[in-house]
Design a protein around this motif. Structure first.
Motif, mmCIF file in Angstrom:
data_model
loop_
_atom_site.group_PDB
_atom_site.id
_atom_site.type_symbol
_atom_site.label_atom_id
_atom_site.label_comp_id
_atom_site.label_asym_id
_atom_site.label_seq_id
_atom_site.Cartn_x
_atom_site.Cartn_y
_atom_site.Cartn_z
ATOM 1 N N SER A 3 104.692 -64.078 -11.289
ATOM 2 C CA SER A 3 103.402 -63.519 -11.716
ATOM 3 C C SER A 3 102.584 -62.951 -10.555
ATOM 4 O O SER A 3 101.669 -62.156 -10.787
ATOM 5 N N VAL A 4 102.873 -63.352 -9.334
ATOM 6 C CA VAL A 4 102.076 -62.879 -8.190
ATOM 7 C C VAL A 4 102.898 -62.107 -7.167
ATOM 8 O O VAL A 4 102.329 -61.530 -6.235
ATOM 9 N N LYS A 5 104.204 -62.070 -7.354
ATOM 10 C CA LYS A 5 105.081 -61.399 -6.392
ATOM 11 C C LYS A 5 104.680 -59.936 -6.242
ATOM 12 O O LYS A 5 104.451 -59.242 -7.230
ATOM 13 N N GLY A 6 104.558 -59.495 -4.998
ATOM 14 C CA GLY A 6 104.167 -58.117 -4.726
ATOM 15 C C GLY A 6 102.665 -57.920 -4.625
ATOM 16 O O GLY A 6 102.200 -56.871 -4.170
ATOM 17 N N ARG A 7 101.886 -58.909 -5.035
ATOM 18 C CA ARG A 7 100.416 -58.805 -4.970
ATOM 19 C C ARG A 7 99.816 -59.821 -4.011
ATOM 20 O O ARG A 7 98.794 -59.539 -3.379
ATOM 21 N N PHE A 8 100.422 -60.991 -3.903
ATOM 22 C CA PHE A 8 99.907 -62.066 -3.055
ATOM 23 C C PHE A 8 100.807 -62.237 -1.838
ATOM 24 O O PHE A 8 102.026 -62.031 -1.913
ATOM 25 N N THR A 9 100.200 -62.665 -0.729
ATOM 26 C CA THR A 9 100.952 -62.936 0.494
ATOM 27 C C THR A 9 100.478 -64.245 1.105
ATOM 28 O O THR A 9 99.276 -64.416 1.343
ATOM 29 N N ILE A 10 101.415 -65.136 1.360
ATOM 30 C CA ILE A 10 101.101 -66.408 2.019
ATOM 31 C C ILE A 10 101.469 -66.292 3.493
ATOM 32 O O ILE A 10 102.479 -65.669 3.852
ATOM 33 N N SER A 11 100.634 -66.877 4.340
ATOM 34 C CA SER A 11 100.903 -66.845 5.777
ATOM 35 C C SER A 11 100.263 -68.064 6.431
ATOM 36 O O SER A 11 99.447 -68.751 5.814
ATOM 37 N N THR A 12 100.662 -68.318 7.666
ATOM 38 C CA THR A 12 100.091 -69.453 8.397
ATOM 39 C C THR A 12 99.669 -69.016 9.799
ATOM 40 O O THR A 12 100.206 -68.060 10.350
ATOM 41 N N ASP A 13 98.729 -69.741 10.333
ATOM 42 C CA ASP A 13 98.302 -69.589 11.722
ATOM 43 C C ASP A 13 98.342 -70.988 12.314
ATOM 44 O O ASP A 13 97.400 -71.775 12.101
#
Length: 127
Positions: A63-73
């Protein structure tokens, strides 16, 4: 025990963007996979995205693929969820979570795989 604190939620119009942040306490942040879940009104909490402890592998719900991005710092002990092209059906309380197992080699998506949770942040998308 790790503490997770989400921020960045709010009200946005359909098509807009938001970036959620989740700050973690402790010195072991970089050795755990992290995930985001959401719970819409009247529905069960559902998986949204996960990232491995190396910050290299990610996995998203359809449902979120291509619209949401997860990342870390890792320097900031923070995991992010960049949400673009938001839809009214994205309206929910969003939770970040830490995997139960340190250095897990695969990305988990089940709620029971995550042992620490934040308090949640509300995201509301108006049509």
């Amino acid at each position: 025990q790790v503490q997770l604190v989400e921020s960045g939620g709010g009200l946005v119009q359909a098509g807009g963007s938001l970036r959620l942040s989740c700050a973690a306490s402790g010195r072991t942040f970089s050795s755990y996979n992290m995930g985001w879940f959401r719970q819409a009104p009247g529905k069960e909490r559902a998986f949204v995205a996960a990232i491995d402890w190396r910050g290299r592998s990610t996995y998203y719900s359809d449902s979120v693929k291509g619209r949401f991005t997860i990342s870390t710092d890792n320097a900031k002990n923070t995991v992010y969820l960049q949400m673009n092209s938001l839809k009214p059906e994205d309206t929910a309380v969003y939770y970040c979570a830490r995997d139960r197992i340190q250095w897990r080699g695969v990305l988990a998506t089940g709620q029971t795989d995550f042992g620490s949770w934040g308090q949640g942040t509300q995201v509301t998308v108006s049509s």
